[in-house]
Design a protein around this motif. Structure first.
Motif, PDB file in Angstrom:
ATOM      1  N   LEU A 121       0.831  -1.209   0.000  1.00 41.81           N
ATOM      2  CA  LEU A 121       0.000   0.000   0.000  1.00 41.81           C
ATOM      3  C   LEU A 121       0.864   1.257   0.000  1.00 41.81           C
ATOM      4  O   LEU A 121       0.552   2.226  -0.685  1.00 41.81           O
ATOM      5  N   VAL A 122       1.962   1.221   0.744  1.00 44.33           N
ATOM      6  CA  VAL A 122       2.894   2.358   0.741  1.00 44.33           C
ATOM      7  C   VAL A 122       3.435   2.587  -0.665  1.00 44.33           C
ATOM      8  O   VAL A 122       3.518   3.725  -1.146  1.00 44.33           O
ATOM      9  N   ALA A 123       3.824   1.492  -1.349  1.00 42.28           N
ATOM     10  CA  ALA A 123       4.343   1.614  -2.713  1.00 42.28           C
ATOM     11  C   ALA A 123       3.298   2.226  -3.641  1.00 42.28           C
ATOM     12  O   ALA A 123       3.605   3.109  -4.452  1.00 42.28           O
ATOM     13  N   ALA A 124       2.051   1.768  -3.525  1.00 47.81           N
ATOM     14  CA  ALA A 124       0.983   2.284  -4.387  1.00 47.81           C
ATOM     15  C   ALA A 124       0.683   3.752  -4.078  1.00 47.81           C
ATOM     16  O   ALA A 124       0.449   4.551  -4.997  1.00 47.81           O
ATOM     17  N   LEU A 125       0.672   4.124  -2.796  1.00 47.22           N
ATOM     18  CA  LEU A 125       0.432   5.528  -2.424  1.00 47.22           C
ATOM     19  C   LEU A 125       1.553   6.425  -2.948  1.00 47.22           C
ATOM     20  O   LEU A 125       1.305   7.522  -3.453  1.00 47.22           O
ATOM     21  N   LEU A 126       2.771   5.937  -2.820  1.00 49.18           N
ATOM     22  CA  LEU A 126       3.910   6.710  -3.316  1.00 49.18           C
ATOM     23  C   LEU A 126       3.825   6.895  -4.827  1.00 49.18           C
ATOM     24  O   LEU A 126       4.081   7.977  -5.357  1.00 49.18           O
ATOM     25  N   LEU A 294      13.794  10.567 -10.288  1.00 49.43           N
ATOM     26  CA  LEU A 294      12.896   9.716  -9.503  1.00 49.43           C
ATOM     27  C   LEU A 294      13.092   9.945  -8.011  1.00 49.43           C
ATOM     28  O   LEU A 294      12.130   9.980  -7.235  1.00 49.43           O
ATOM     29  N   LEU A 295      14.341  10.118  -7.628  1.00 48.29           N
ATOM     30  CA  LEU A 295      14.645  10.261  -6.210  1.00 48.29           C
ATOM     31  C   LEU A 295      14.331  11.662  -5.692  1.00 48.29           C
ATOM     32  O   LEU A 295      13.811  11.830  -4.584  1.00 48.29           O
ATOM     33  N   ASN A 296      14.598  12.675  -6.510  1.00 47.17           N
ATOM     34  CA  ASN A 296      14.416  14.060  -6.082  1.00 47.17           C
ATOM     35  C   ASN A 296      13.766  14.877  -7.200  1.00 47.17           C
ATOM     36  O   ASN A 296      14.428  15.639  -7.899  1.00 47.17           O
ATOM     37  N   VAL A 348      13.498  -7.376  -4.866  1.00 43.23           N
ATOM     38  CA  VAL A 348      14.453  -6.460  -5.503  1.00 43.23           C
ATOM     39  C   VAL A 348      14.584  -6.763  -6.993  1.00 43.23           C
ATOM     40  O   VAL A 348      14.618  -5.839  -7.822  1.00 43.23           O
ATOM     41  N   ILE A 349      14.639  -8.051  -7.366  1.00 36.54           N
ATOM     42  CA  ILE A 349      14.805  -8.376  -8.788  1.00 36.54           C
ATOM     43  C   ILE A 349      13.591  -7.933  -9.590  1.00 36.54           C
ATOM     44  O   ILE A 349      13.700  -7.440 -10.721  1.00 36.54           O
ATOM     45  N   MET A 350      12.393  -8.042  -9.007  1.00 37.65           N
ATOM     46  CA  MET A 350      11.195  -7.589  -9.716  1.00 37.65           C
ATOM     47  C   MET A 350      11.171  -6.061  -9.807  1.00 37.65           C
ATOM     48  O   MET A 350      10.763  -5.490 -10.827  1.00 37.65           O
ATOM     49  N   ALA A 351      11.634  -5.406  -8.741  1.00 35.67           N
ATOM     50  CA  ALA A 351      11.705  -3.935  -8.784  1.00 35.67           C
ATOM     51  C   ALA A 351      12.679  -3.487  -9.859  1.00 35.67           C
ATOM     52  O   ALA A 351      12.394  -2.566 -10.642  1.00 35.67           O
ATOM     53  N   LEU A 352      13.840  -4.152  -9.938  1.00 33.85           N
ATOM     54  CA  LEU A 352      14.829  -3.795 -10.958  1.00 33.85           C
ATOM     55  C   LEU A 352      14.302  -4.056 -12.357  1.00 33.85           C
ATOM     56  O   LEU A 352      14.568  -3.282 -13.294  1.00 33.85           O
ATOM     57  N   SER A 353      13.567  -5.149 -12.540  1.00 39.58           N
ATOM     58  CA  SER A 353      13.028  -5.445 -13.871  1.00 39.58           C
ATOM     59  C   SER A 353      12.019  -4.380 -14.298  1.00 39.58           C
ATOM     60  O   SER A 353      11.958  -4.014 -15.473  1.00 39.58           O
ATOM     61  N   LEU A 388      11.058  -0.463  -4.509  1.00 45.58           N
ATOM     62  CA  LEU A 388      12.310  -0.440  -3.741  1.00 45.58           C
ATOM     63  C   LEU A 388      12.164   0.391  -2.475  1.00 45.58           C
ATOM     64  O   LEU A 388      12.623  -0.005  -1.392  1.00 45.58           O
ATOM     65  N   VAL A 389      11.532   1.577  -2.601  1.00 48.60           N
ATOM     66  CA  VAL A 389      11.356   2.439  -1.430  1.00 48.60           C
ATOM     67  C   VAL A 389      10.480   1.746  -0.391  1.00 48.60           C
ATOM     68  O   VAL A 389      10.784   1.757   0.816  1.00 48.60           O
ATOM     69  N   ALA A 390       9.380   1.143  -0.855  1.00 51.37           N
ATOM     70  CA  ALA A 390       8.476   0.460   0.078  1.00 51.37           C
ATOM     71  C   ALA A 390       9.171  -0.739   0.732  1.00 51.37           C
ATOM     72  O   ALA A 390       8.960  -1.033   1.925  1.00 51.37           O
ATOM     73  N   HIS A 391       9.997  -1.425  -0.045  1.00 51.21           N
ATOM     74  CA  HIS A 391      10.735  -2.568   0.511  1.00 51.21           C
ATOM     75  C   HIS A 391      11.726  -2.093   1.567  1.00 51.21           C
ATOM     76  O   HIS A 391      11.873  -2.726   2.639  1.00 51.21           O
ATOM     77  N   GLY A 392      12.394  -0.986   1.282  1.00 51.69           N
ATOM     78  CA  GLY A 392      13.299  -0.411   2.285  1.00 51.69           C
ATOM     79  C   GLY A 392      12.548   0.011   3.527  1.00 51.69           C
ATOM     80  O   GLY A 392      13.025  -0.183   4.659  1.00 51.69           O
ATOM     81  N   PHE A 393      11.368   0.596   3.328  1.00 58.11           N
ATOM     82  CA  PHE A 393      10.527   0.981   4.470  1.00 58.11           C
ATOM     83  C   PHE A 393      10.169  -0.250   5.310  1.00 58.11           C
ATOM     84  O   PHE A 393      10.206  -0.219   6.553  1.00 58.11           O
ATOM     85  N   LYS A 394       9.839  -1.332   4.621  1.00 53.79           N
ATOM     86  CA  LYS A 394       9.468  -2.564   5.326  1.00 53.79           C
ATOM     87  C   LYS A 394      10.629  -3.068   6.178  1.00 53.79           C
ATOM     88  O   LYS A 394      10.438  -3.439   7.352  1.00 53.79           O
ATOM     89  N   MET A 395      11.828  -3.042   5.625  1.00 52.74           N
ATOM     90  CA  MET A 395      12.986  -3.545   6.352  1.00 52.74           C
ATOM     91  C   MET A 395      13.294  -2.681   7.571  1.00 52.74           C
ATOM     92  O   MET A 395      13.625  -3.187   8.651  1.00 52.74           O
TER      93      MET A 395
END
Length: 902
Positions: A121-126, A294-296, A348-353, A388-395
């Motif tokens: 949900l965080v990824a989708a909101l972002l 993308l980042l800034n 991560v591999i799916m995010a990179l793809s 990637l951002v949402a995955h980092g948030f999760k970790m």
């Protein structure tokens, strides 16, 4: 896999609406103008199959100038918008916002495959609020990204269902995937890259391979030590079917563009024409530039071409460090994801793809594209970034002491992105706001200076526009388009000398003509307009017509398929009265484009000048078949039918004039000609109504006033005619035939010889040789019983017109009367009135029937814009038309009072 709840759908949709509701007040800007306003494929009159023959901008794919962007399904949605709201920008923006919300929901569904419920949900909101998406969502042409993304995500979701519970192949989802991939590709080319995403998913997620395992398996098979496991064979079969289907799509796509890449100039993508290693260094540096956006996304720009990003010309350029850091970071992520089998690696591999594969077509690494950086092409890659951002948030959030900080950071990021997106939408309100916002980010892009100038030019603020165009020439001195803009603006400011100098500078920057050399791949099609613009400027001087023709021929020699050069040359040849050559020029243009209604119209004008009305009418009809509401073709074809004198044409002429006044309700000429048709058909009430409408729109409309007075006179309503004639003579005191008609009415119906005499004397003061005025004055003398003066007057009239039999006859009648009165001993002056009441006097009275002004009109070009000559409405034009069309005009019976003796 957790499904998406209604609450999540409402949350995402509400957030999208909150971010983008202000986009509904934006207009059509930048590329929207070409894709929407100028694209004939949106119009219902264009056959639907044209969408599959033309590119995204409405240009036939077969033409070299085509952009080769084949997106018929996207154009189809534009056409549906046009069907419901025509060119109301709000409806186009609304549909874009809805489509973005759909993408967000589908993206959330995809994220649930790799992330937990909260992180997905965080990824989708972002993704919903990321500012990089404003170009794709608020810019109408960004719909290609939105639609392609919907089908791309749907295709991926379909593919994930292609494996059964027993690991068998389920073919319907694969077939659906192929169909959805084709649909995504027909919305935008990058849609085909989802096949690569599906392959990555199948190998590294569904089958759980790591890169070492995959290499080891392949090595074992190659050595013959072991065969492929059954599960691997099934996977391989699925992928082979998917890849073959993709190759077929690629082959079809190549056939559609006829194996030709579009032509781009060095201004569109400077690195593409640079030498090694500048080209490679610059293209690789663009990767970290896109990643930084993308980042800034704090400094966004609608156009990154030309000098926005200086070329990286040396290995010691410090910007190479950014490229190096980017590749190191990307390599570390790839190493982590390909080496391990845990869920984090799969995420991560799916995010990179999602980041890498959809971006490859726009990366310039394998083939050049027509831009340096384009924010809208980051729409799909941003999905991988958000994962990637949402995955980092999760970790981070799973570490107790950092949980609150991670939520705070996500909250701040979402808020910042939302505010930035909302404010960025306002930049797209108009072209002026869009390009001025871009100049705040980058002042080294001449295209931006030019575009601000164009926006000011559209507001008729030529002086201020000129300053921006001149600045563009200073930023990029070799920009041909900038010098053309300067020339056009000087022309609009009526500074012909400066305009010609600017056009000559632009022309000097063009490649020199080499006999037998083709320039299709060297010159941007719009740059060739410098020859058209310069020729259009100098042909205003009749002594330079041959010089202008030489410029047209030079443009044609550089591009034999340059349609506009033939059109403009045809107009010039028409002006030079070289009718056969003009016809041939238009016929050649029609060979290049038989669907252009303006070409058929111009050819019809040539046939009118060649005195071939039947061919002219055929060509007018061709124009109207292509564009039933072509205003000039409607007006002039109806006028041609009206002038033919054939009653069988009158109903169709009337219908076309009625259609014309629907298109041009404020043009008095249309109503006037409807009135003339009604007069021809003896429909006096309708004629009066149309004439009154024309006069109401154009006070002092000379022809309408006279013909209305004539209509009243013909209808025995002479009293009603007098005020109309007074209004006519108030606006046009020199209108001789109006004076003759007024004098006739005053004499015959008001018995006002003094007023009639004043009218005829006024005529003779303006034109002493006017036979009608002179003759009628003679009749006034006769009415006043001054026979000697009447005799002298008629003798003078006969001297002016010795071949006019009625003057000689009237003179003989007067002399006979004088002889009879002398024999009877009666005085010849007005002292006696005996017997006068029984006399019948004859006077020649003029009638006039005037046509609406229909000036021949042909197309000309200045900076790719059509400039049709408008219908002239001056007194001189009306007189000329009256003379030319007199033979076909309505003739009313001449009124004569027969002079006779006792």
């Amino acid at each position: 896999m957790a499904v998406v709840s209604w609450k999540e759908i409402l949350l995402l949709s509400g957030l999208v609406v909150g971010c983008y509701w202000n986009s509904l007040s934006c207009g059509f800007v930048f590329d929207d103008v070409s894709a929407i306003l100028d694209n004939k494929d949106l119009r219902p009159s264009t056959p639907i199959h044209n969408l599959f023959l033309n590119d995204f901008w409405g240009t036939p794919m077969a033409e070299e100038r085509s952009h080769k962007s084949y997106r018929p399904l996207t154009v189809l949605t534009f056409r549906l918008n046009y069907l419901f709201s025509e060119l109301s920008a709000a409806s186009y923006h609304l549909l874009n916002v809805i489509l973005h919300a759909v993408v967000c929901v589908l993206f959330l569904r995809v994220c649930r495959l790799f992330l937990d419920k909260t992180s997905s949900l965080v990824a989708a909101l972002l993704f919903a609020v990321h500012p990089i998406h404003t170009e794709a969502v608020t810019g109408v042409v960004g719909r290609a990204e939105l639609l392609s993304s919907i089908f791309l995500l749907a295709a991926f979701l379909a593919y994930t269902k292609s494996t059964g519970p027993d690991h068998s192949i389920v073919w319907p989802p694969i077939a659906l995937t192929v169909v959805l991939v084709a649909a995504a590709t027909l919305c935008k080319e990058q849609g085909i890259t989802v096949v690569g995403v599906c392959c990555v998913y199948e190998i590294f997620v569904a089958q759980g391979f790591t890169l070492p395992m995959l290499v080891d398996t392949i090595w074992q098979v190659l050595q013959g030590k072991d065969g492929f496991p059954y599960a691997v064979l099934q996977t391989l079969l699925k992928l082979i079917v998917l890849v073959i289907s993709t190759l077929l799509l690629v082959i079809i796509r190549v056939q559609v563009i006829q194996s030709q890449l579009p032509v781009f100039t060095r201004f569109d993508n400077p690195a593409a024409v640079s030498t090694t290693p500048t080209r490679q260094l610059t293209f690789n540096y663009l990767l970290p530039v896109n990643a930084w956006l993308l980042l800034n996304p704090s400094e966004l720009c609608c156009d990154w071409t030309m000098g926005t990003i200086p070329l990286v010309e040396s290995l010691v350029d410090l910007r190479n460090l950014a490229t190096l850091v980017f590749y190191i970071f990307l390599g570390l992520l790839a190493y982590h994801s390909l080496r391990y089998r845990h869920s984090s690696a799969k995420t991560v591999i799916m995010a990179l793809s999602l980041i890498v594969l959809p971006f490859i077509p726009a990366s310039n690494l394998f083939f050049p594209v027509g831009f340096v950086v384009a924010e809208r092409v980051l729409y799909v890659p941003s999905m991988g970034f958000c994962v990637l951002v949402a995955h980092g948030f999760k970790m981070i959030s799973h570490k107790g002491q950092l949980k609150k900080i991670s939520w705070l950071m996500i909250g701040v990021l979402l808020t910042t992105y939302t505010v930035k997106t909302f404010h960025r939408n306002w930049d797209w309100e108009s072209e002026y706001t869009l390009f001025t916002s871009a100049l705040k980010v980058n002042k080294n892009n001449a295209k931006l200076w030019n575009n601000v100038g164009h926006a000011l030019e559209n507001q008729n603020n030529y002086a201020k526009a000129l300053r921006y165009f001149l600045q563009a020439t200073r930023v990029q001195p070799d920009d041909i388009g900038a010098h053309m803009n300067v020339g056009r603006t000087y022309k609009n400011l009526n500074k012909s000398k400066e305009a010609e100098e600017a056009y000559l500078v632009a022309k000097s920057l063009m490649p020199q003509v080499i006999p037998g050399k083709k320039y299709a791949t060297r010159v941007a099609p719009n740059h060739l307009n410098v020859y058209i613009n310069l020729a259009n400027l100098i042909r205003a001087n009749d002594s330079r017509l041959e010089e202008a023709d030489q410029l047209y021929r030079q443009a044609i020699s550089m591009r034999p398929d340059f349609k506009q050069a033939y059109i403009s040359r045809g107009e010039l040849l028409l002006k030079m009265n070289k009718l056969t050559e003009a016809r041939d020029a238009y016929l050649r243009a029609l060979e290049l484009d038989r669907t252009n209604a303006d070409l058929w119209y111009n050819l019809a004008i040539v046939y009118i000048e060649m005195k071939d009305p039947s061919e002219a009418l055929k060509n007018f009809n061709h124009a109207l078949e292509l564009n039933p509401r072509h205003k000039l073709a409607l007006f002039n074809s109806a006028l041609l039918m009206q002038e033919s004198g054939e009653p069988k044409f009158w109903p169709e002429a009337n219908r076309r004039f009625l259609t014309y006044v629907e298109e041009e309700p404020d043009d008095a000429n249309g109503y006037f000609n409807l009135g003339m048709l009604a007069m021809d058909a003896n429909e006096n009430a309708a004629a009066e109504r149309w004439m009154r409408k024309a006069i109401g729109l154009q006070a002092g409309f000379r022809s309408a006033l006279f013909n209305l007075a004539l209509l009243y006179s013909q209808s025995k309503r002479e009293v009603d005619a007098l005020p109309v004639l007074d209004e006519l003579l108030h606006h046009h005191p020199e209108h001789i035939k109006g004076l003759i008609l007024k004098g006739d009415i005053l004499m015959n119906h008001k018995k006002d010889t003094r007023g009639a005499k004043a009218c005829f004397e006024r005529i003779l003061r303006m034109d002493p040789t006017n036979v009608q005025g002179k003759h009628n004055l003679c009749v006034v003398y006769f009415e006043e019983r001054d026979l000697p003066r009447a005799e002298r007057c008629l003798e003078e009239t006969l001297d002016l017109a010795p071949n006019e039999e009625y003057v000689r006859r009237h003179l003989n009648i007067v002399r006979s009367k004088m002889a009879a009165m002398s024999a009877a001993g009666q005085p010849l002056s007005s002292a006696t009135t005996e017997g006068v009441g029984d006399e019948k006097n004859e006077r020649k009275s003029s009638t006039e029937s005037v046509r609406g002004v229909g000036v021949d009109q042909s197309k000309s070009l200045d900076n790719s814009q059509s400039d049709k000559r408008t219908k002239g409405k001056s007194t001189k034009d009306i007189k000329d038309i009256e003379k030319k069309r007199a033979a076909a005009l309505k003739r009313l019976e001449e009124i004569e009072r027969i002079l006779s003796g006792d």
